[in-house]
Motif scaffolding. Structure first.
Motif, mmCIF file in Angstrom:
data_model
loop_
_atom_site.group_PDB
_atom_site.id
_atom_site.type_symbol
_atom_site.label_atom_id
_atom_site.label_comp_id
_atom_site.label_asym_id
_atom_site.label_seq_id
_atom_site.Cartn_x
_atom_site.Cartn_y
_atom_site.Cartn_z
ATOM 1 N N ARG A 212 0.906 -1.233 -0.019
ATOM 2 C CA ARG A 212 -0.123 -0.039 -0.129
ATOM 3 C C ARG A 212 0.954 1.248 0.012
ATOM 4 N N THR A 213 2.199 1.061 0.166
ATOM 5 C CA THR A 213 3.039 2.428 0.143
ATOM 6 C C THR A 213 3.656 2.438 -1.328
ATOM 7 N N LEU A 214 3.255 1.726 -2.243
ATOM 8 C CA LEU A 214 4.007 1.779 -3.486
ATOM 9 C C LEU A 214 3.477 3.081 -4.456
ATOM 10 N N ASP A 215 4.005 3.672 -5.263
ATOM 11 C CA ASP A 215 4.040 4.672 -6.170
ATOM 12 C C ASP A 215 3.262 3.686 -7.377
ATOM 13 N N TYR A 216 3.969 2.717 -7.780
ATOM 14 C CA TYR A 216 3.528 1.856 -9.115
ATOM 15 C C TYR A 216 3.346 0.358 -8.718
ATOM 16 N N LEU A 217 2.281 0.019 -8.860
ATOM 17 C CA LEU A 217 2.275 -1.581 -8.773
ATOM 18 C C LEU A 217 1.850 -2.081 -10.142
ATOM 19 N N LEU A 218 2.820 -2.785 -10.536
ATOM 20 C CA LEU A 218 2.879 -3.531 -11.882
ATOM 21 C C LEU A 218 2.546 -5.105 -11.935
ATOM 22 N N ILE A 219 1.173 -5.349 -12.092
ATOM 23 C CA ILE A 219 0.952 -6.893 -12.010
ATOM 24 C C ILE A 219 0.663 -7.549 -13.275
ATOM 25 N N ASP A 220 1.473 -8.467 -13.716
ATOM 26 C CA ASP A 220 1.608 -9.286 -14.854
ATOM 27 C C ASP A 220 0.452 -10.415 -14.830
ATOM 28 N N ASP A 221 -0.191 -10.664 -15.994
ATOM 29 C CA ASP A 221 -0.792 -11.791 -16.143
ATOM 30 C C ASP A 221 -1.835 -12.067 -15.144
ATOM 31 N N VAL A 222 -2.926 -11.114 -14.998
ATOM 32 C CA VAL A 222 -4.031 -10.965 -13.983
ATOM 33 C C VAL A 222 -4.980 -12.087 -14.197
ATOM 34 N N GLN A 223 -5.010 -12.637 -15.479
ATOM 35 C CA GLN A 223 -5.884 -13.571 -15.668
ATOM 36 C C GLN A 223 -5.867 -14.866 -14.991
#
Ligand code: ADP
Ligand code: MG
Length: 454
Positions: A212-223
């Protein structure tokens, strides 16, 4: 009566709509506003976050359109001045008003996070083309200005089309801009495992805090979140916490949000909140450019024709092109040469996919015979220079099929078809390729011939 200024802008929009791809038109052109036209200058206002992209990719292209519309309406030569406007889009403002007005900015710990971003995927080695233009533009904007209206950014498309590449490029660019930026790249699989592990060890709060303290959360392959209810709940909470704090989330998926079965409705709805952007397979020109870029990494000499040949062997997946280049490199090394020929490529591809239909040997003569029979002409006519429409079409289809079903080079095919130039073969190939896209009947006819041949 509409005034001159409106007529000028309307005319410009009309021209621009023809000039740009629909997404570019909607996201960039329609978003720009004409403030005034004064002393032969059109003052155009742009969002700050779109300015860089605009200057790099749009400005040049609209100059002639502004000139044309200017001449029509003002009978004068107009110049452009840009004015930066600090506004958000409507959807964004509504979201802000609805949910964040009460929020107090929470201080967060500044200890380092491991970003997990791979430095090999960057914007500078990503090739842009029609199929990824919008995803690229949105990614670039986000890397410069997190928490924009593209939040969350949802990038979807088939395998090997550059989703993971863009996701990492965003992270790399954000960190390059400000090394203190808290970025985390994570595959959905890893995310799920991390949550499960932390539930077991009772360290859930720490984990939550970290995310929750991130500036960018990059999540791959959310399927791959489908069917994992427990994690979806936590995912949703993290997601909302970040969004409310204007932190940027980027997700990738192999399908559109609406196609994500086994996912909670509220998550799907969140995913669609920003602008889901679709990456489609690269067209020929983009494939060519990608190959050109990738071969910089090898000590190999490719001619224009060999790149062209290779670009025509793959039409949907950049990862496969990379696999082919590795294979080509191996074959070249084993032969002790650095000159790549079409024969060498064919050999490398054969090693790569032994079962590929292109690599089975179908004699050109058989292709000509079957095509001629199907279209009621003779093989002699196919080899001839007759321009009669039915003969010309059958000839072009036979050339198309030869290219599709064999690994003969363009010059060789030209030679086999009455000594034609390789560019003629390529022209025929592309023409039929285009016709098939537009004409389901032709496609069916060609498939019938293929079935007979293979
Ligand atoms: P996806 O995540 O969509 O399955 P990737 O991002 O892993 O695909 O891309 C597969 C490979 O192809 C990567 O090595 C990537 O660098 C490369 N690639 C894909 N699209 C492009 C592009 N437009 N320009 C340069 N390389 C690309
Ligand atoms: Mg990927």
């Amino acid at each position: 009566m509409t005034n001159q200024k409106d007529r000028f802008w309307d005319r410009f929009l009309e021209l621009a709509q023809k000039e740009f791809a629909p997404t570019t038109y909607e996201v960039f052109i329609l978003d720009a506003k004409l403030i005034k036209v004064e002393q032969r200058v059109a003052y155009i206002s742009l969002l700050k976050m779109k300015m860089n992209y605009w200057k790099e990719h749009i400005h040049e292209a609209i100059l002639p359109l502004i000139l044309a519309a200017g001449f029509e309406v003002y009978q004068d030569e107009l110049n452009i001045e840009y004015v930066i406007e600090d506004r958000h889009s409507v959807a964004y403002d509504e979201f802000q008003e609805g949910s964040v007005s009460q929020l107090v900015e929470e201080p967060y710990p500044k200890e380092q996070v491991t970003s997990n971003v791979s430095s090999k995927y960057r914007f500078d080695n990503f090739i842009r083309g029609e199929g990824n233009r919008f995803a690229y533009a949105a990614s670039l904007i986000i890397s410069e200005t997190p928490g924009t209206p593209y939040n969350p950014l949802f990038i979807w498309g088939g395998p090997g089309l550059g989703k993971t590449h863009l996701l990492n490029a965003i992270g790399n660019a954000a960190i390059a801009r400000d090394p203190r930026t808290r970025v985390k790249y994570v595959t959905t699989e890893e995310f799920v495992n991390e949550f499960i592990a932390n539930i077991r060890t009772g360290k859930m709060d720490e984990l939550k805090e970290r995310y929750r303290t991130l500036d960018y959360l990059l999540i791959d392959d959310v399927q791959s979140l489908a069917g994992k209810e427990g994690t979806q709940e936590e995912f949703f909470n993290t997601f909302d916490a970040l969004l409310k704090h204007d932190k940027q989330i980027v997700l990738t998926s192999d399908r559109a949000p609406a196609q994500l079965d086994g996912l909670e409705e509220r998550l799907v709805s969140r995913f669609s909140w920003g602008t889901p952007t679709h990456i489609t397979p690269p067209d020929y020109e983009t494939r060519f450019a990608i190959i050109q870029k990738k071969i910089e990494n090898y000590h190999l000499n490719f001619s224009h024709e060999t790149i062209e040949y290779l670009a025509n062997q793959f039409n949907s997946n950049v990862r496969e092109i990379e696999g082919a280049l590795n294979s080509i490199n191996l074959v070249a090394t084993s032969k002790g040469t650095d000159t790549v020929t079409i024969d060498l490529i064919a050999e490398a591809l054969r090693a790569l996919k032994p079962s590929d239909i292109k690599m089975t040997v179908i004699p050109i003569e058989t292709i000509k015979e079957e095509t001629a029979k199907f279209y009621g002409v003779t093989v002699k006519e196919i080899n001839s220079t007759k321009r009669q429409q039915s003969i010309a079409l059958a000839r072009q289809i036979a050339m198309y099929l030869t290219r599709e079903l064999t690994d003969y080079s363009l010059p060789k095919i030209g030679k086999e078809f009455g000594g034609r130039d390789h560019s003629t073969v390529l022209h025929s190939y592309r023409k039929i390729e285009d016709m098939i896209k537009a004409d389901a009947n032709l496609k069916a006819e060609i498939n019938t011939i293929i079935t007979k041949l293979t």
